[in-house]
Design an enzyme around this catalytic site. Structure first.
Site, mmCIF file in Angstrom:
data_model
loop_
_atom_site.group_PDB
_atom_site.id
_atom_site.type_symbol
_atom_site.label_atom_id
_atom_site.label_comp_id
_atom_site.label_asym_id
_atom_site.label_seq_id
_atom_site.Cartn_x
_atom_site.Cartn_y
_atom_site.Cartn_z
ATOM 1 N N ASN A 108 12.738 75.757 53.635
ATOM 2 C CA ASN A 108 13.980 75.097 54.036
ATOM 3 C C ASN A 108 13.827 73.562 54.030
ATOM 4 O O ASN A 108 12.856 73.042 53.502
ATOM 5 C CB ASN A 108 14.493 75.610 55.374
ATOM 6 C CG ASN A 108 16.021 75.730 55.371
ATOM 7 O OD1 ASN A 108 16.715 74.813 54.946
ATOM 8 N ND2 ASN A 108 16.529 76.861 55.822
ATOM 9 N N ARG A 109 14.785 72.870 54.668
ATOM 10 C CA ARG A 109 14.898 71.421 54.459
ATOM 11 C C ARG A 109 14.274 70.592 55.581
ATOM 12 O O ARG A 109 14.292 71.005 56.745
ATOM 13 C CB ARG A 109 16.382 71.046 54.336
ATOM 14 C CG ARG A 109 17.000 71.605 53.076
ATOM 15 C CD ARG A 109 18.495 71.396 53.002
ATOM 16 N NE ARG A 109 18.995 71.936 51.736
ATOM 17 C CZ ARG A 109 19.199 73.243 51.506
ATOM 18 N NH1 ARG A 109 18.979 74.147 52.449
ATOM 19 N NH2 ARG A 109 19.629 73.649 50.320
ATOM 20 N N HIS A 134 11.807 73.426 50.525
ATOM 21 C CA HIS A 134 10.895 74.493 50.083
ATOM 22 C C HIS A 134 9.549 73.984 49.562
ATOM 23 O O HIS A 134 9.054 74.448 48.522
ATOM 24 C CB HIS A 134 11.571 75.351 49.023
ATOM 25 C CG HIS A 134 12.712 76.197 49.541
ATOM 26 N ND1 HIS A 134 12.854 76.540 50.857
ATOM 27 C CD2 HIS A 134 13.769 76.760 48.880
ATOM 28 C CE1 HIS A 134 13.937 77.289 50.996
ATOM 29 N NE2 HIS A 134 14.518 77.429 49.824
ATOM 30 N N HIS A 208 11.298 84.432 49.468
ATOM 31 C CA HIS A 208 12.609 84.075 48.915
ATOM 32 C C HIS A 208 13.149 85.106 47.925
ATOM 33 O O HIS A 208 13.715 84.734 46.888
ATOM 34 C CB HIS A 208 12.510 82.693 48.270
ATOM 35 C CG HIS A 208 13.774 81.902 48.299
ATOM 36 N ND1 HIS A 208 14.925 82.311 47.645
ATOM 37 C CD2 HIS A 208 14.098 80.745 48.914
ATOM 38 C CE1 HIS A 208 15.884 81.423 47.846
ATOM 39 N NE2 HIS A 208 15.406 80.459 48.616
ATOM 40 N N GLU A 345 15.846 84.892 54.557
ATOM 41 C CA GLU A 345 14.547 84.216 54.640
ATOM 42 C C GLU A 345 14.191 84.026 56.118
ATOM 43 O O GLU A 345 14.777 83.191 56.796
ATOM 44 C CB GLU A 345 14.631 82.856 53.949
ATOM 45 C CG GLU A 345 15.179 82.904 52.534
ATOM 46 C CD GLU A 345 15.825 81.575 52.107
ATOM 47 O OE1 GLU A 345 15.240 80.513 52.335
ATOM 48 O OE2 GLU A 345 16.926 81.621 51.544
HETATM 49 C C1 GLA Z 1 17.574 78.280 50.049
HETATM 50 C C2 GLA Z 1 18.435 77.125 50.338
HETATM 51 C C3 GLA Z 1 19.583 77.095 49.383
HETATM 52 C C4 GLA Z 1 19.100 77.083 47.966
HETATM 53 C C5 GLA Z 1 18.210 78.266 47.748
HETATM 54 C C6 GLA Z 1 17.606 78.240 46.379
HETATM 55 O O1 GLA Z 1 18.129 79.445 50.448
HETATM 56 O O2 GLA Z 1 18.888 77.114 51.656
HETATM 57 O O3 GLA Z 1 20.381 75.975 49.622
HETATM 58 O O4 GLA Z 1 18.385 75.916 47.709
HETATM 59 O O5 GLA Z 1 17.180 78.287 48.688
HETATM 60 O O6 GLA Z 1 18.524 77.949 45.374
#
Ligand code: GLA
Length: 378
Positions: A108-109, A134, A208, A345
């Site tokens: 995630n971010r 990621h 994922h 996830e």
């Molecule tokens: C995660 C992110 C999404 C996207 C997917 C891959 O789930 O939260 O925004 O980036 O991975 O495409």
């Protein structure tokens, strides 16, 4: 004298025959290994085929720890491959959708790719708009793992090991990660994660896979019914970074406390859905972290397949495949159009390193990171 010797010999041959044929192969549990491709002339990538003798088969490569196929019986015993993926290694190398992969060091971010730990500032790659996503450009999904097939009485497994050097992708500390996939006799894909570091660092591993319980490439997932064991979610800004709030799902399209079709409210006029282009959010699970608790249940009415997700993690990212647009041509030439797969996830909340109120993702020397997530098929 001759007769008993002969007799004993026959008994021995019989016992040998019996022992050879009463292995786990007999009850259908087995692991096969094949070559899948090669990264460089001397870096072969293997495909491990795990079968549980109950109709389930998982195929995993040691590049990215990717689950390339997952065969699951439907209500009539018909088996289909329920995950999105590719036929060739080259497509996984080029892939930017993270199909089936292990994600690390941070799933995630992280806002602007920045965080501080013990007074030191770190800058990670910004590979998703202004943010880190990621694990960066070459996260755990793009590396070769060491692989060791495993056998237990009620499962076959694959242990994957990767050592991420100090400073790799900007993360501090040398991190040793072990991810073990188990395919059990109870039709579970069980994933155990383990990691240790030699310097304080952050870690948030996840998996994922994109699921389509009707079979990959057969259509969108909007008719799948989903239940999430979560009364709250983490609302995000327009770059999908949590605001820090834990918001009740009540009376919003984020309420999956009852089994509800994914497509029922996905186009509702809602700011969170607009930011995510659909569902792409983290739900705060109701269970106490520790033992794996029921996080999600998905039912596909056509096939009758049901998948449950159990996890030790505090959160789960539900992503409804909003970025799929038909440009991914997958296994058997199948085209993956908009929302042809969904991800669940299990993980810590996004941007936890910058959110002191969120459960911590810090790992220090001497500590062990552990998580368990189970995808169970009924
Ligand atoms: C995660 C992110 C999404 C996207 C997917 C891959 O789930 O939260 O925004 O980036 O991975 O495409």
């Amino acid at each position: 004298m001759k007769k008993p010797v002969l007799h004993n010999l026959w008994i021995m041959i019989f016992l040998l025959f019996l022992s050879l044929h009463c292995t786990k192969e007999d009850i259908g549990m087995k692991i096969d290994v094949r070559t899948f491709g090669s990264l460089q002339p001397n870096q072969p990538v293997n495909l491990y085929i795990l079968e549980n003798g109950k109709g389930m088969k998982a195929e995993i490569i040691n590049y990215g720890g990717i689950v390339t196929s997952l065969y699951v019986p439907d209500r009539n015993g018909h088996v289909a491959d329920v995950v999105l993926g590719y036929d060739d290694l080259d497509d996984y190398i080029k892939d930017s959708s993270y199909f089936g992969a292990i994600i690390g060091r941070y799933g995630n971010r992280i806002a602007r790719g920045r965080f501080s730990l013990d007074g030191v500032d770190y800058q990670l790659a910004t590979n998703n708009g202004p943010n880190h996503l990621h694990g960066g450009g070459k996260g755990f999904h793009k590396v070769l793992w060491m692989a060791e097939p495993l056998r237990a009485t009620d499962a076959v497994g694959l242990e994957l090991t990767y050592v991420s050097e100090d400073g790799e992708e900007g993360y501090p500390g040398r991190l040793k990660a072990i991810v073990t996939y188990w395919l059990t006799r109870d039709n579970e894909l069980k994933i155990d994660y383990w990691a240790q570091t030699d310097k304080p660092t952050i870690v948030n591993l996840t998996q994922h896979s994109y699921f389509n319980l009707a079979g990959h490439g057969t259509g969108d997932i909007l008719g799948h019914e989903l239940k999430l064991n979560a009364d709250r979610f983490t609302p995000v800004d327009e770059t999908l970074i949590p605001t820090g709030e834990l918001r009740s799902v009540k009376d919003t399209p984020m309420d999956f406390t009852r089994l509800t079709a994914i497509g029922a409210r996905i186009n509702a006029d809602d700011m969170q859905l607009a930011y995510g282009l659909g569902y792409d959010h983290n739900w705060a699970l109701n269970h106490e972290p520790g033992e794996p608790g029921l996080a999600a249940r998905v039912h596909e009415p056509g096939s009758g397949r049901v998948m449950e997700v159990y996890t030790t993690e505090p959160g789960i990212q539900f992503y409804s495949g909003n970025f799929l647009d038909g440009s991914n041509v997958g296994k058997e030439g199948k085209v993956y159009n908009h929302r042809y797969g969904f991800c669940l996830e299990a993980q810590h909340f996004p941007d936890s390193p910058n959110q002191p109120e969120f459960p911590s993702v810090v790992l220090r020397p001497g500590e062990t990171y552990q998580q368990r997530t189970i995808y169970r098929f009924l």
